[in-house]
Design a protein around this motif. Structure first.
Motif, PDB file in Angstrom:
ATOM      1  N   GLU A  45      20.249 -61.255  -0.859  1.00 41.19           N
ATOM      2  CA  GLU A  45      20.581 -62.500  -0.181  1.00 41.19           C
ATOM      3  C   GLU A  45      20.437 -63.676  -1.135  1.00 41.19           C
ATOM      4  OE1 GLU A  45      19.585 -64.453   4.102  1.00 41.19           O
ATOM      5  OE2 GLU A  45      17.865 -63.932   2.849  1.00 41.19           O
ATOM      6  N   ALA A  46      21.489 -64.482  -1.214  1.00 39.47           N
ATOM      7  CA  ALA A  46      21.448 -65.655  -2.075  1.00 39.47           C
ATOM      8  C   ALA A  46      20.509 -66.708  -1.492  1.00 39.47           C
ATOM      9  CB  ALA A  46      22.845 -66.236  -2.247  1.00 39.47           C
ATOM     10  N   VAL A  47      19.978 -67.547  -2.362  1.00 42.67           N
ATOM     11  CA  VAL A  47      19.118 -68.645  -1.932  1.00 42.67           C
ATOM     12  C   VAL A  47      19.659 -69.939  -2.531  1.00 42.67           C
ATOM     13  CG1 VAL A  47      17.052 -67.250  -1.626  1.00 42.67           C
ATOM     14  CG2 VAL A  47      17.530 -68.269  -3.862  1.00 42.67           C
ATOM     15  N   LEU A  48      19.486 -71.026  -1.790  1.00 39.94           N
ATOM     16  CA  LEU A  48      19.854 -72.346  -2.277  1.00 39.94           C
ATOM     17  C   LEU A  48      18.607 -73.014  -2.846  1.00 39.94           C
ATOM     18  CD1 LEU A  48      22.153 -73.645   0.608  1.00 39.94           C
ATOM     19  CD2 LEU A  48      22.778 -72.323  -1.403  1.00 39.94           C
ATOM     20  N   VAL A  49      18.742 -73.579  -4.031  1.00 41.65           N
ATOM     21  CA  VAL A  49      17.611 -74.232  -4.698  1.00 41.65           C
ATOM     22  C   VAL A  49      18.043 -75.633  -5.121  1.00 41.65           C
ATOM     23  CG1 VAL A  49      16.002 -74.166  -6.639  1.00 41.65           C
ATOM     24  CG2 VAL A  49      16.715 -72.026  -5.529  1.00 41.65           C
ATOM     25  N   PRO A  50      17.483 -76.670  -4.493  1.00 39.97           N
ATOM     26  CA  PRO A  50      17.841 -78.031  -4.907  1.00 39.97           C
ATOM     27  C   PRO A  50      17.246 -78.376  -6.258  1.00 39.97           C
ATOM     28  CG  PRO A  50      16.115 -78.086  -3.238  1.00 39.97           C
ATOM     29  CD  PRO A  50      16.551 -76.655  -3.358  1.00 39.97           C
ATOM     30  N   VAL A  51      17.972 -79.149  -7.040  1.00 40.00           N
ATOM     31  CA  VAL A  51      17.434 -79.641  -8.303  1.00 40.00           C
ATOM     32  C   VAL A  51      16.261 -80.564  -7.978  1.00 40.00           C
ATOM     33  CG1 VAL A  51      17.923 -81.117 -10.291  1.00 40.00           C
ATOM     34  CG2 VAL A  51      19.607 -79.419  -9.546  1.00 40.00           C
ATOM     35  N   PRO A  52      15.099 -80.343  -8.582  1.00 38.46           N
ATOM     36  CA  PRO A  52      13.906 -81.102  -8.189  1.00 38.46           C
ATOM     37  C   PRO A  52      13.875 -82.519  -8.760  1.00 38.46           C
ATOM     38  CG  PRO A  52      13.360 -79.602  -9.965  1.00 38.46           C
ATOM     39  CD  PRO A  52      14.797 -79.325  -9.612  1.00 38.46           C
ATOM     40  N   LEU A  53      13.160 -83.397  -8.053  1.00 37.75           N
ATOM     41  CA  LEU A  53      12.831 -84.724  -8.538  1.00 37.75           C
ATOM     42  C   LEU A  53      11.384 -84.730  -9.030  1.00 37.75           C
ATOM     43  CD1 LEU A  53      14.180 -87.308  -5.891  1.00 37.75           C
ATOM     44  CD2 LEU A  53      15.018 -86.973  -8.216  1.00 37.75           C
ATOM     45  N   HIS A  54      11.102 -85.589  -9.983  1.00 37.53           N
ATOM     46  CA  HIS A  54       9.706 -85.792 -10.356  1.00 37.53           C
ATOM     47  C   HIS A  54       8.996 -86.480  -9.197  1.00 37.53           C
ATOM     48  CE1 HIS A  54       6.234 -87.466 -12.618  1.00 37.53           C
ATOM     49  NE2 HIS A  54       6.366 -86.343 -13.305  1.00 37.53           N
ATOM     50  N   TRP A  55       7.704 -86.182  -9.019  1.00 47.11           N
ATOM     51  CA  TRP A  55       7.005 -86.673  -7.841  1.00 47.11           C
ATOM     52  C   TRP A  55       6.963 -88.193  -7.776  1.00 47.11           C
ATOM     53  CZ3 TRP A  55       2.748 -89.817  -8.044  1.00 47.11           C
ATOM     54  CH2 TRP A  55       2.049 -89.885  -9.251  1.00 47.11           C
ATOM     55  N   THR A  56       6.999 -88.863  -8.928  1.00 41.06           N
ATOM     56  CA  THR A  56       6.970 -90.327  -8.910  1.00 41.06           C
ATOM     57  C   THR A  56       8.281 -90.895  -8.363  1.00 41.06           C
ATOM     58  OG1 THR A  56       7.718 -90.351 -11.217  1.00 41.06           O
ATOM     59  CG2 THR A  56       5.343 -90.468 -10.819  1.00 41.06           C
ATOM     60  N   ARG A  57       9.401 -90.258  -8.721  1.00 41.04           N
ATOM     61  CA  ARG A  57      10.685 -90.709  -8.181  1.00 41.04           C
ATOM     62  C   ARG A  57      10.794 -90.362  -6.699  1.00 41.04           C
ATOM     63  NH1 ARG A  57      13.316 -90.206 -13.364  1.00 41.04           N
ATOM     64  NH2 ARG A  57      14.093 -92.287 -13.882  1.00 41.04           N
ATOM     65  N   LEU A  58      10.258 -89.221  -6.321  1.00 42.02           N
ATOM     66  CA  LEU A  58      10.286 -88.833  -4.919  1.00 42.02           C
ATOM     67  C   LEU A  58       9.487 -89.826  -4.077  1.00 42.02           C
ATOM     68  CD1 LEU A  58      11.204 -86.728  -2.845  1.00 42.02           C
ATOM     69  CD2 LEU A  58       9.136 -85.435  -3.348  1.00 42.02           C
ATOM     70  N   ALA A  59       8.365 -90.289  -4.607  1.00 40.74           N
ATOM     71  CA  ALA A  59       7.551 -91.261  -3.877  1.00 40.74           C
ATOM     72  C   ALA A  59       8.290 -92.580  -3.696  1.00 40.74           C
ATOM     73  CB  ALA A  59       6.230 -91.491  -4.613  1.00 40.74           C
ATOM     74  N   LEU A  60       9.053 -93.001  -4.704  1.00 38.59           N
ATOM     75  CA  LEU A  60       9.785 -94.249  -4.608  1.00 38.59           C
ATOM     76  C   LEU A  60      10.996 -94.128  -3.697  1.00 38.59           C
ATOM     77  CD1 LEU A  60       9.702 -95.419  -8.345  1.00 38.59           C
ATOM     78  CD2 LEU A  60       8.510 -96.468  -6.414  1.00 38.59           C
TER      79      LEU A  60
END
Length: 276
Positions: free
Chosen positions: A155-170
């Protein structure tokens, strides 16, 4: 006592059915009132549309959807000519000069006009509601990537390209994760948002060319020490909002392969292309 309980079961069932019917009628009335107060509008320009989460006719035509068109099999960029299911999968000049570290790729829209406006609204305009229609479009584009993988039984899985936690917080959200979740619901596939991590924050890549982006991103994405193991032996579809040079997706693809992923495909909402 048993006879008494049995005797009440009929009226109780009828009462429950009546309540359920009333609830359904109430929901229909509520939906009708909502449509009267907030009629469906184009997600790009705000003009009235027949259905919710849709584009009006002019915005749809201007968007230039790539599904069904002849596109590069590696990056999803449109190519001259018409799609032919029997032909060898074509590659654009850019991908021939710079082979990608993933297997295949698809994009929904060119990154211009309507496509650019939608991406920026999702990314910087807090229009998280746009992930719903965008995810549906991306699911449609992804179906051509799934045939061979599903035939292998994994089964295929979708994986989003991650953000650095500092950008995610902003930013308060990762647009790639929103898109992956919406597409995953449509495709019936799991989404693994924590399989890859952004090890360090990189400077803005907007002014950098191919070499500069690749250098800035080197080593910036890696498998999660624990959750990355879930990628081992599985087909992976990396999801992001925009592909420009492909440097970010290349780094993510290398990280997925380091985690033991099987085939690695990429799926983006919009594909930026060179002018002229």
């Amino acid at each position: 006592m048993l006879e008494s309980a049995s005797g009440r079961s009929g009226p109780w069932r009828r009462a429950a059915a009546a309540v359920a019917l009333a609830g359904a009628a109430g929901r229909r009335v509520g939906a009708h009132l909502r449509r009267l107060l907030y009629p469906p509008a184009c997600v790009a320009c705000g003009e009235l549309t027949e259905g919710e989460f849709a584009l009006c006719g002019p915005c749809w035509r201007e968007a230039g959807f790539l599904m069904g068109a002849l596109v590069c099999d590696a990056c999803g960029a449109p190519l001259p000519g018409q799609a032919d299911a029997e032909a060898v999968a074509p590659h654009c000049d850019d991908c021939l000069r710079h082979p990608r570290p993933w297997d295949r790729g698809r994009a929904v829209l060119p990154y211009r006009g309507t496509g650019r406006a939608l991406v920026l609204a999702l990314k910087h305009g807090d229009r998280t509601d746009l992930a719903r229609p965008m995810g549906a479009w991306m699911a449609a584009a992804a179906r051509s990537l799934l045939g061979e993988d599903r035939a292998d039984g994994a089964e295929a899985v979708l994986v989003p390209v991650p953000l650095h936690w500092t950008r995610l917080a902003l930013r308060r959200h990762n647009q790639a994760q929103l898109l992956a979740a919406a597409a995953g619901r449509r495709l019936g596939l799991p989404v693994l948002p924590d399989a890859l991590i952004r090890c360090r924050r990189t400077a803005s890549l907007g002014t950098l060319g191919r070499e500069g982006r690749a250098a800035a991103l080197a080593g910036a994405i890696a498998p999660h020490p624990r959750w990355g193991r879930a990628l081992a032996g599985r087909p992976v579809i990396l999801v992001d909002d925009v592909m420009t040079t492909g440097a970010t997706l290349a780094e993510a693809a290398c990280a997925a392969r380091a985690a033991g992923a099987g085939t690695v495909h990429v799926l983006v909402l919009a594909r930026a292309m060179r002018e002229g």
